[in-house]
Enzyme design. Structure first.
Site, PDB file in Angstrom:
ATOM      1  N   HIS A   1      -4.293  13.925   0.545  1.00 20.86           N
ATOM      2  CA  HIS A   1      -4.592  13.133   1.740  1.00 20.86           C
ATOM      3  C   HIS A   1      -3.451  13.230   2.744  1.00 20.86           C
ATOM      4  O   HIS A   1      -3.680  13.419   3.948  1.00 20.86           O
ATOM      5  CB  HIS A   1      -4.833  11.676   1.355  1.00 20.86           C
TER       6      HIS A   1
ATOM      7  N   GLN B   1      -4.748   2.256  14.973  1.00 16.57           N
ATOM      8  CA  GLN B   1      -3.593   2.751  14.236  1.00 16.57           C
ATOM      9  C   GLN B   1      -2.829   3.816  15.033  1.00 16.57           C
ATOM     10  O   GLN B   1      -1.599   3.840  15.045  1.00 16.57           O
ATOM     11  CB  GLN B   1      -4.039   3.322  12.887  1.00 16.57           C
TER      12      GLN B   1
ATOM     13  N   GLU C   1     -10.831   4.033   3.059  1.00 18.50           N
ATOM     14  CA  GLU C   1      -9.862   4.815   2.303  1.00 18.50           C
ATOM     15  C   GLU C   1     -10.056   4.541   0.819  1.00 18.50           C
ATOM     16  O   GLU C   1     -10.034   3.387   0.385  1.00 18.50           O
ATOM     17  CB  GLU C   1      -8.425   4.500   2.731  1.00 18.50           C
TER      18      GLU C   1
ATOM     19  N   GLU D   1      -8.998   4.274  -2.791  1.00 20.39           N
ATOM     20  CA  GLU D   1      -7.726   4.056  -3.478  1.00 20.39           C
ATOM     21  C   GLU D   1      -7.927   3.419  -4.855  1.00 20.39           C
ATOM     22  O   GLU D   1      -8.947   2.779  -5.128  1.00 20.39           O
ATOM     23  CB  GLU D   1      -6.812   3.147  -2.646  1.00 20.39           C
TER      24      GLU D   1
ATOM     25  N   GLU E   1     -10.496  12.667   7.284  1.00 20.51           N
ATOM     26  CA  GLU E   1     -10.353  14.014   6.726  1.00 20.51           C
ATOM     27  C   GLU E   1     -11.681  14.773   6.742  1.00 20.51           C
ATOM     28  O   GLU E   1     -11.735  15.948   7.105  1.00 20.51           O
ATOM     29  CB  GLU E   1      -9.854  13.925   5.288  1.00 20.51           C
TER      30      GLU E   1
ATOM     31  N   ASP F   1       0.843  -1.185   0.000  1.00 18.60           N
ATOM     32  CA  ASP F   1       0.000   0.000   0.000  1.00 18.60           C
ATOM     33  C   ASP F   1       0.883   1.241   0.000  1.00 18.60           C
ATOM     34  O   ASP F   1       1.711   1.423   0.899  1.00 18.60           O
ATOM     35  CB  ASP F   1      -0.918   0.000   1.229  1.00 18.60           C
TER      36      ASP F   1
END
Length: 434
Positions: A141, A247, A206, A208, A381, A134
């Site tokens: 971002h 995280q 997320e 992507e 965000e 990743d």
């Protein structure tokens, strides 16, 4: 064969299809009623069965080699063949499926053996994934998240020199539609000095772009930046589900671990670089003052056409919205043009130390946010870390994802004079922790 509008298919549902017109022809692996997995091509609301077409004698030469390499319900062997086989297969499929095809009668005579209703099929991962990496190439971002934790210095010094990435967990990549079990782990509650254990309370998505690796490289032999594009097998959508509270506690000093490894969702269709050719764009010029890429990451051809114009969308559907028959709420509308590094640069950097890439390896681009509100690719965000909840038409609010919520990723390419193509959906619904 032109990508322009006059190219139509005798498969009527493909003409004007939002995602899968004749100009797309993405590849995937499917099964029917739990049967054998086999390779197929999305065409409108149908799946063209490549395995059955091979048996019917519809392929020859390099296109036949391409389909034979997909035996066993995996595209790894096909990816390894590289661009030549991919182009040969595409040209043969266009010949078989276009409206004025002289082979139409032969194909139609096979009936439902060759064309299956997509809604009646089960989709699988298109390839065996040996490794998953990743990246973090969405600079908007990176800046948005950096501002939450380092307001005066959002980007670390290496960001504009190195395509940042980390080694992900290949065993938990799953196709669209797979439910997402809320993970458990250690978190450090605000104001506490010791961690506690329990379900994630700040679950996030997320947005992507997924990149499938085509031909690999030998151990110890880097892929040159000028050759890197030849090692792309295709593209998909990717949702790098993230447990933000887990995280925050675990990521120092080595980065994400359990906060990312519980599940990664991908859309099941592989969109080829040939289908995306009309939607290539120059890489966005770097702002004045930014360092230029080091020589091993610098290639004029890649900078002139190594980026893509792919519109990316994220939708949220809650249990209450389903009960009230409300449409999904759009969270994000972004674009792949916000990538600071190209896919070729990612491949060149990943292999520059001699690391061996293999056919079917998967890359994630990193979250692809835009610079404006409405373009952010994660709830972290959008809500500024939970400080600004989202209000939904159902009367609900969201800081992060709750049980029963479903995230839907979509992508589309549009250009005047060309047929629009899409990626299909990448969906995942949140289930309670066990």
């Amino acid at each position: 064969m032109s990508q322009s509008f006059p190219a139509r298919s005798w498969v009527a549902c493909a003409n004007g299809h939002a995602d899968f017109p004749l100009q797309n022809l993405p590849l995937g692996v499917f099964s029917i009623d739990g049967g054998t997995r086999r390779s197929g091509v999305a065409i409108g609301e149908r799946i063209f069965d490549l395995s059955a077409a091979l048996h019917a004698g519809l392929f020859e030469g390099l296109s036949r080699d391409a389909v034979e390499a997909m035996a066993g319900g995996q595209l790894n062997g096909f990816f390894e063949l590289g661009r030549g086989a991919r182009v040969a297969l595409r040209e043969r499929l266009l010949e078989l499926l276009r409206e004025d095809s002289p082979l139409r009668g032969k194909v139609e005579s096979q009936g439902t053996q060759l064309l299956h209703v997509a809604a009646e099929c089960q989709m699988h991962l298109p390839a065996r994934i040996s490794d998953y990496t990743d990246f973090y190439v969405g600079i908007e971002h990176a800046q948005n998240v950096g501002k939450l934790f380092r307001p005066d210095n959002p980007l670390l010094p290496n960001y504009k020199y190195v395509p940042i990435g980390y080694h992900g967990r290949a065993s938990t990549v799953r196709p669209s539609g797979t439910d997402v079990r809320r993970p458990k782990g250690q978190t450090l509650p605000a104001g506490q000095s010791e961690p506690s254990f329990g379900p994630c309370a700040r679950l996030d998505y997320e947005l992507e772009l997924g990149i499938w690796i085509g031909r690999g490289n030998a151990l110890g032999e880097p892929i040159a930046i000028g050759d890197a594009a030849e090692h792309i097998g295709g593209f998909c959508l990717l949702n790098d589900w993230s447990a933000r509270d887990i995280q925050a506690w675990e990521y120092q000093p080595l980065g994400p671990f359990l906060s990312k490894s519980f599940l990664t969702s991908v859309s099941p269709w592989v969109v080829t670089t040939e289908a995306l050719e009309p939607f290539r764009r120059p890489q966005a010029p770097r702002p004045e003052g930014d360092p230029q890429p080091l020589p091993y990451l610098s290639d004029k051809r890649d900078q002139a056409g190594g980026a893509f114009d792919i519109e990316l969308e994220v939708l949220l559907l809650t249990e209450t919205m389903r009960e009230q028959n409300l449409p999904a709420h759009r969270l994000t509308l972004s674009n792949t043009q916000y990538m600071y590094w190209t896919v070729a640069q990612m491949i060149a950097h990943h292999s520059v130390n001699g690391c061996q890439l293999q056919a079917g390896d998967l890359f994630g681009s990193g979250t692809l946010s835009g610079p404006q509100n409405g373009q952010f690719g994660s709830l972290l965000e959008i809500t500024e870390g939970g400080k600004k909840p989202i209000e939904l038409a159902s009367g609900e609010v969201r800081k992060f994802l709750e049980d029963g919520d479903e995230i839907i990723l979509r992508a589309r390419c549009s250009r005047e004079g060309f047929a629009s193509i899409g990626f299909g959906e990448c969906r995942g619904k949140i289930l309670p922790a066990r």
